[in-house]
Design an enzyme around this catalytic site. Structure first.
Site, short mmCIF file in Angstrom:
data_model
loop_
_atom_site.label_atom_id
_atom_site.label_comp_id
_atom_site.label_asym_id
_atom_site.label_seq_id
_atom_site.Cartn_x
_atom_site.Cartn_y
_atom_site.Cartn_z
N ASP A 153 14.27 32.19 -39.56
CA ASP A 153 14.88 32.28 -38.22
C ASP A 153 16.39 32.44 -38.31
O ASP A 153 17.00 33.07 -37.45
CB ASP A 153 14.49 31.09 -37.32
CG ASP A 153 14.74 29.74 -37.95
OD1 ASP A 153 15.25 29.68 -39.09
OD2 ASP A 153 14.43 28.72 -37.29
N SER A 185 12.18 24.31 -42.55
CA SER A 185 13.27 25.28 -42.39
C SER A 185 14.06 25.48 -43.68
O SER A 185 13.50 25.91 -44.67
CB SER A 185 14.17 24.85 -41.23
OG SER A 185 15.08 25.86 -40.92
N ASP A 244 17.01 32.23 -44.28
CA ASP A 244 16.66 30.85 -44.65
C ASP A 244 15.15 30.75 -44.88
O ASP A 244 14.43 31.75 -44.74
CB ASP A 244 17.18 29.84 -43.61
CG ASP A 244 16.25 29.64 -42.43
OD1 ASP A 244 15.50 30.58 -42.11
OD2 ASP A 244 16.26 28.56 -41.83
N ASP A 253 12.48 29.69 -43.42
CA ASP A 253 11.45 30.09 -42.46
C ASP A 253 11.85 31.30 -41.63
O ASP A 253 11.21 31.62 -40.62
CB ASP A 253 11.02 28.91 -41.56
CG ASP A 253 12.13 28.43 -40.65
OD1 ASP A 253 13.30 28.48 -41.05
OD2 ASP A 253 11.82 27.97 -39.52
MG MG Z 1 15.18 27.88 -40.23
#
Ligand code: MG
Length: 452
Positions: free
Chosen positions: A241, A95, A237, A239
């Site tokens: 999400d 992440s 961010d 990744d």
């Molecule tokens: Mg994330």
């Protein structure tokens, strides 16, 4: 039994805490537990192809078929799992963590992160050393996919394309050298926006501004917004999400405010719904939701808990104050590109700039600080703090939250991972927030001192 899963997946420094053996062992357990057809995606970290290969090999060895999506944002993997009817998925990502980290997020067949119970089952299987590899004739197959078109199509199908296109919005996207680069600019273009981008080259060292967007490190985004006279800015961010939104003045909009705006808009046509959020979100969300006959379901801090509560309650909206918003009609998971699309839709429909729409939300001023709190006194602090508190409502959903009649509140919440406790507050003015934080830092610190 030791815990491997944190608040969202398993993470650690690659080849130290998060080893190939760990990734492989967890993937075997995931495959055994979730079913035959498992999707695999990865972020753009330098270690991610290596970890992905271990995950894929391991899934094949326990007889799963692997649907390899390559580098994709986490929400795109989640969408594809549900859309294609696969049994689950593994996203290789850490992440927003710094480049030396790796990790996995595990998704169930409904496209949502697996529940805490399933995490515990995966850990149990992992520690028992099960399951065993299958015989040669049962080894799975790999199917590769290289298009995100159906995901992009699906996101844009939830908003009024023509109405947004008519406004020819200017948007600036800072994808932070992460995998949101693959989908977010294309989605904004599809919405007829003039798109300006920063840090779109996927690079696992995150040379641009790091993998975690914060109002402080989005200076370049702010500058470019000013230079282009943009209507909206979005920082994603690593990744894809979570996102930080900026209004047309380059002012960061917190997750509670955007959630409140989206709830206010959605409830015009769907009154009486339940909105799920964590106890660290603005108390005043209740005013917006209850005004339209709905109710707020408060849960512990953590996006997975919010998503799972949405599924259990059939709630169409959820979110957290740090900028992760879940739009259930699409998928009850965090998706930065979906949030961007919804905000553009609301700006087009209501014909107002984002700063005005946000100013209409009743959110108070918020603040956050932390104090040292040794792990061994944490339980006792939670038990004893209400005794020294002075508030009509004491909520112990997560930590201790004290709420007053005017919706001001303070919350003391020991960290699950570090020897600290966080102190959050919300009130009408900056001064009152500071006063609440100082008062409860002092009360909690005195209590901690007396328990040492
Ligand atoms: Mg994330």
């Amino acid at each position: 039994m030791a815990r491997l899963f944190g608040s969202n997946g398993v993470r650690g420094i690659v080849n130290q805490e998060f080893t190939i053996e760990l990734a492989s062992g967890l993937a075997a357990a995931v495959g055994h537990l979730l079913g035959k057809d498992i999707a695999v995606g990865r972020d753009g970290r330098t270690s991610s192809p290596m970890v992905r290969d271990a995950v894929v090999s391991s899934l094949l060895s326990v007889g799963c078929n692997v649907h390899d999506l390559g580098a994709v944002p986490t929400p795109a993997l989640q969408y594809m799992i549900k859309h294609m009817g696969w049994d689950g998925g593994v996203m290789v990502t850490a992440s927003h963590n710094t480049p030396e980290f790796s990790g996995i997020k595990v998704e169930a067949g409904d496209g949502v992160e697996v529940s805490k119970d399933t995490e515990a089952k995966i850990e149990e299987l992992y520690f028992k050393g099960d399951p065993k590899p299958v015989t040669w004739d049962m080894v799975g197959q790999v199917y590769s996919y290289d298009s995100m078109d159906s995901y992009i199509e699906a996101v844009t199908s939830h908003v009024d394309l023509e109405a947004i296109k008519e406004r020819s919005f200017k948007v600036v996207l800072d994808t932070g050298n992460g995998v949101a680069s693959i989908t977010a600019p294309e989605i904004a273009s599809k919405l007829g926006c003039e798109v300006f981008t920063i840090n779109t080259e996927i690079d696992g060292t995150f040379p641009g501004r790091g993998s975690e967007p914060t109002p402080e490190n989005l200076g370049a985004l702010k500058e470019l917004m000013k230079a282009t006279d943009a209507d909206l800015g979005v920082g994603f961010d690593g990744d894809g999400d979570r996102s930080i939104i900026m209004d047309e003045h380059g002012v960061a909009v917190w997750g509670d405010s955007s959630l409140s705006l989206i709830a206010d808009w959605y409830m015009e046509t769907h009154p009486g719904i339940t909105v799920v959020t964590s106890v660290s979100t603005s108390q005043r969300l209740e005013q917006v939701v209850e005004a339209k006959g709905g109710k707020v379901h408060w849960c512990k801090v953590g996006s997975v808990l919010i998503s799972r509560a949405m599924v259990d309650l059939g709630a169409p909206l959820g979110g957290e104050e740090n900028g992760g918003i879940m739009y259930g009609p699409f998928l009850p998971v965090r998706d930065g590109a979906m949030v961007m699309s919804l905000l553009l839709h609301i700006m087009a429909e209501r014909g107002k700039p984002l700063s005005e729409l946000i100013a209409e939300q009743p959110m108070g001023v918020k603040g956050k600080d932390k104090i040292p709190c040794p792990n061994h006194v944490k339980d006792e602090v939670l038990r004893r703090l209400p005794e020294v508190a002075d508030a009509p409502i004491v909520d112990t959903t997560d930590g201790v939250k004290l709420i007053w009649e005017d919706d001001s509140w303070v919350m003391v919440r020991p960290s699950g991972t570090e020897p600290i406790a966080r102190v959050y507050a919300e009130a009408d003015t900056e001064e009152k927030v500071k006063q609440l934080i100082e008062e409860y830092k002092k009360k909690a610190s005195e209590l901690i001192e007396s328990l040492k």
